[in-house]
Write an enzyme that holds these catalytic residues in place. Sequence first.
Site, PDB file in Angstrom:
ATOM      1  N   GLY A   6       0.600  -1.407   0.506  1.00  0.00           N
ATOM      2  CA  GLY A   6       0.359  -0.114   0.135  1.00  0.00           C
ATOM      3  C   GLY A   6       1.059   1.492  -0.176  1.00  0.00           C
ATOM      4  O   GLY A   6       0.170   1.940  -0.174  1.00  0.00           O
ATOM      5  N   ALA A  23      -7.380  30.748   3.622  1.00  0.00           N
ATOM      6  CA  ALA A  23      -6.037  31.238   3.564  1.00  0.00           C
ATOM      7  C   ALA A  23      -6.420  31.867   5.526  1.00  0.00           C
ATOM      8  O   ALA A  23      -5.039  32.151   5.736  1.00  0.00           O
ATOM      9  CB  ALA A  23      -6.228  32.667   2.996  1.00  0.00           C
ATOM     10  N   MET A  66     -11.819  32.998  -0.835  1.00  0.00           N
ATOM     11  CA  MET A  66     -11.438  31.923  -0.422  1.00  0.00           C
ATOM     12  C   MET A  66     -12.076  30.861   0.367  1.00  0.00           C
ATOM     13  O   MET A  66     -11.742  30.928   1.705  1.00  0.00           O
ATOM     14  CB  MET A  66     -10.091  33.491   0.148  1.00  0.00           C
ATOM     15  CG  MET A  66     -10.491  33.871   1.618  1.00  0.00           C
ATOM     16  SD  MET A  66      -9.049  35.348   1.567  1.00  0.00           S
ATOM     17  CE  MET A  66     -10.715  36.796   3.205  1.00  0.00           C
ATOM     18  N   GLU A 107     -14.801  36.537  10.959  1.00  0.00           N
ATOM     19  CA  GLU A 107     -14.002  35.727  11.787  1.00  0.00           C
ATOM     20  C   GLU A 107     -15.087  35.649  13.401  1.00  0.00           C
ATOM     21  O   GLU A 107     -14.196  34.933  14.131  1.00  0.00           O
ATOM     22  CB  GLU A 107     -13.068  37.313  12.370  1.00  0.00           C
ATOM     23  CG  GLU A 107     -12.403  37.196  10.875  1.00  0.00           C
ATOM     24  CD  GLU A 107     -11.170  38.676  11.372  1.00  0.00           C
ATOM     25  OE1 GLU A 107     -10.299  38.901  11.570  1.00  0.00           O
ATOM     26  OE2 GLU A 107     -12.076  39.488  11.149  1.00  0.00           O
TER      27      GLU A 107
END
Length: 1353
Positions: free
Chosen positions: A284, A823, A1064, A1287
Amino acid sequence: MALPAGRAEEAAEELLFYVNGLRIVEKHADPEQMLLSYLRKRLHLIGTKYGCGGGGCGACTVMISRYEPVTKKIMYPFEEADQSHYSANACLIPICSLYGTAVVTVEGIGNTKTRIHSVQERIAKSHGSQCGFCTPGMVMSIYALLRNHMEPTSDQIIEALAGNLCRCTGYRPIIDCCKTFCKESICCQNKENGGCCLDKEDQLSVLPNKEKKTYTSLFSAEEFQPLDPTQELIFPPELIKMAENETRQTLTFHGERTTWISPVNLNELLELKAKYPQAPLVVGNTCVGPDMKFKGVFHPIIISPTRILDLHVVKHTEDGLILGAACSLTVVKDILTKAISKLPADKTRIFSALLQQLKTLGGQQIRNVASFGGNIISRSSTSDINPILAVGNCILSVASQGKLRHIPLSDLFADGLGNNTLEPDEILMSIHIPYSRKGEFVSAFRQAQRRENALLIVCAGMRVLFEEGSNIIKDFSIFYGGIGPTTLAAKQTCQALIGRPWDEQMLADACRIVLKEIILPSSASGGKVEFRRTLIVSFIFKFYLEVLQSLQIMYPNQCPSIPENYASALEHFHTKMPQSMQKYQDVKPGQFAQDPVGHPIMHQAGIKHATGEAIYCDDIRAVDGELFLALVTSAKAHAKIVSIDASEALKMPGVVDIISVQDIPGQNEFYYYDVPDIIFAREKVTCVGQMVCAVVADSDVHAKRAAAKVNIEYEPQEPVILTIEEAIKHNSFFDPQRKLVQGNVDEAFKIVDHILEGEIHIGGQEHFYMETQSVLAVPKGEDKEMDVYVSSQHPAHVQEMVASCLGVPDNRIMCHVKRIGGAFGGKLMKASLLACITAVAANKTGHAVRCILDRGTDMLTTGGRHPVTGKYKVGFMNNGKILAIYFDAYINGGCTVDDSVLVTESMLLKMENAYKIPNVWSSACACKTNMPSNTAFRGFGFPQAGLVTESWITRVAARCGLSPDQIREINMYKENELTSYKQELHPENLHRCWNECMEKSAYHTRKQTVDEFNRKNYWKKKGIAIIPLKYPVGFWTRFLGQAAALVHLYTDGSLLLTYGGVEMGQGLHTKMIQVASRELKMPMSNIHFCETSTTTVPNACGSVGSQGTDVNGMAVKDACQTLLKHLEPIISQNPQGTWKEWAKEAFEQSISLSATGYFRGYEANIDWEKAEGHPFEYFVYGAACTEVEIDCLTGDHKNIRTDIVMDIGCSINPAVDIGQIEGAFVQGLGLYTKEELKYSPEGVLYTRGPDQYKIPAVCDIPEQFSVSLLSPSQKTTAIYSSKGLGESAVFLGCSVFFAIWDAVAAVRKERALSEDFELNSPLTPERIRMACADHFTEMIPKDKSAASWAISL
């Protein structure tokens, strides 16, 4: 090492396999090339992503199928398993292993040009992609499951997703997608903790806000196309014919450095092993592969025995089960499951213990390919299965030419060092696992940083056999993993206990003796020494209880019962299918029917994410003559560079040049503060991982090999400052150092009833964006122009820095960003520095240069969230009213400033969270250390500062004898109160969020239930916590919030929209298209966004600080309104016309069809001297309530339920906004409980990938997860009265932290320990276990002052 010519001539030199139904014949197969790079570089199938390169993240998941002529089936390799097709990590699959197989990638199951697969459709429309980088891997894991089980169970879904990581979504929408394929009911079937999940919709009737309809679903499953198995790719008939008719022959593939040999029978294998005894056997590639990739291990010969049927044997015998060494772990797991279901329980106790370990060993993709024998023969200390096989008296059959012998598996670990008991020419053939006997008990234990898909910290296998009809020990065996260099046996302990009765005295002696026998030095690799010692005895205690319970059932009159409050210690935490609810409000009555604002619109690129068609930086097609760049980084934390010798590197194949500071025509140092940010080290290095030079070569493989050959000679310098403590000692800080003073703290301290002092340390956090730092620099060939394609949040900053380092005007550098794969603040300064290096290389060579950091280099060089030490002194009254706070914060900034000073300012302005403290003296310093510079990270200092505040709130509650929620309510902001910097706020919605969260979570009722549970259980405890949130949005400097937009209307009526924001994963492009659609009353399908580019919108601010929608939305709105003014005469003359008619008419009348929009930013200021100002435009409010359960013996915990209520104003897109809340919460959960960065005493980062660094996985999200958007009641100045919330919800993850704190407090209260205590972050299993002090923690050896394996920053 080449093979003899004769064998090579007989061997097949062509590799034949299929990819997405396409026949692939590779005449120059290189054994060192993995399937991932082959797919991406050779076949240009870019949907399969690079995330870690080590099989730990699942971004590169593909499906593999092969045909087995013996069974006439398209089979999971060679055995009767539950799978015909299997998922695998393409980053670990050598292409040479694919002979005769069919590979399916995300492109092969559907695309937008033909038809999309139902998995792709559902994950997109369920809002299961944000940045989209992990989405193809998720799709393929689900797809492989559905190819085997069209209607999977919830357990199968959770198992299939365990090997895939997502940093954006929080997993909930991905799971919701999977549920639509599930046959069984998705109800939680649990009336505890506030009722069944399906009852929650009924609860909405008691909630406020009757004006608008409330929704609890973000998508309609009825719209999905059905799963149609007739549309799937068929297995290639050629491969069936080839497998059935072709005479098997040896396969030999010669690469640049390595030869791959796949023999056809056992005799040939043994012959090869005798000839090349040092050659590894690879099935594997999950052990040899990572060693070659990450540790630089080189094998000139690799032998692949996968086609040898003797190694895949499965045989049931009279005394047990024989399994071939090449059987995959998934096959072993399936076989054991079937055996357990058919055989009596007393015969399958070894099977059950082994199965328990296999369920959490790696992810599904790893288990599908990793071999049973490979795991055993590696003798790794972190093997989950070897301790079980060793205690189970399993027998290994090993063979060499003319010789077969059988040895006890435990002999592999006889010397405690893992030295070879096998001869170099011997191979492992099979493993015999015996049936357990009557009176024999076997158990497995493990503890890891994360419950699933994580290397163990400590594991154990334990077996006891009793004299017939008694509790007298006849035989005893204990083996540990994670303690020494290999699996360790506690021989002396077990021998001393034979003949003893199974009672408490035996237990006490066992613990005492084992701690003397199993010695773990204080400097042991892996650290966590006292925790690991504690687990050694905690596991013995758990085994004692398990066996005692069984004995009591068998011999009720001879054996005592387990105390009732001990029973829960026997229960393991298992991952359940999470249940969820999302609540949001309908749009206002009378809203224009085609207006998309306020509706849960799918991510603009969601379908492309799911099909793999979304283009990221490294997906851009290779440019002619393109070169690749690899970094050479410092190995010292503080040293003078004596010399750089690149002579050996330049001799390596494919190397073009070495790039260093001498090659920079312009600026190398960038002074934003007194200490510059630096491209290349000049004369000295100031941290491990600092960029010293780079190698440019014709391939990324050649560049990396050559980079390893660059020799740098150092002269160590003093001092080496790594930690905050050392920085304080040496007075090493960045300027300016900020403070914020309000009221008179000294006078307040004189009148308070109590003063509390303390300190808390919060560890750092790695961004772990799924797409690593990526740059492609393409010289244009004239006027020193250059195109820079980069994964950056701030293209204008990249442009500015690249131009400066090349010594050209900004207008010669064109920076482009299509989208980035996550990010979280980590693609600002570091992305710009990497772009500079790549651009310098492109400038020097004249070629396009690509630089894609591997995960380890990315983590080593880029820094992350700042570690923080918070010191506080709190003055409060008997009733819990807080009058004064002294707060001193120190953050580990690293070797350059980056954003550290801004982070300290943010901490001071936000540290109060939701509480009005009349007298405040606070300061924050950024420590200058010899570490990689830490940088911006989602929340920008508030998650650390807020945790300090909530910690002393919790401690004040303990001192006052009140509950933490009472202290929070007493001190929460009231109407007409000013912040500590004298800004007005209106906290009505703060209280609404708090009260609604209290009500939705049934906090008080559940708190009583938790207390009752804790009274009845000694070794398991529950905790519950509710946390408020006040998060200010904006930067305290106006120019950082400006934005511009540009719209082009074409004569066919279509609109091209562009602006300075970067997509992002936060859904920014989707929201901006919604804004443009509303303003222009134009269908979203008419509007297109191409890319973010400095050529269209110059001087744009970075996409940071939750402001992307706010500021860009205003600019887009302005641009659209300007365009409408241009067109007003045309539209007024033909109000029923179409956009195509209006555009054409305007063009014919010479009216401009382009418009720009601009937003100056919010008015913002702060006077640090006066400690006053208006730094923020508005506040996001919220609250979260979380309930957890902890295992006091291991430190493990499970997240039972989380309820979140958020005030986000008028949501522009509820699906995007709720996704942001959930994703941020889970990222915060990781920050506060899971993610732990480990550094050596020399400043070297240990945790450089998902194997060592654990972000939350599917197993970590709450079993019940509810998010409600507060009904709007306050207008904001933001676009359409929305609020930026990317945030804020990170901080709500600390509700898990404080729920654990609550559980630990219950433990300590019961054990008469101090209820006023401190806990540091992250609250890992180690910290939880050691806080639950008991006689086991007291008996272990304590280290006072000894060398440590790792340091705390």
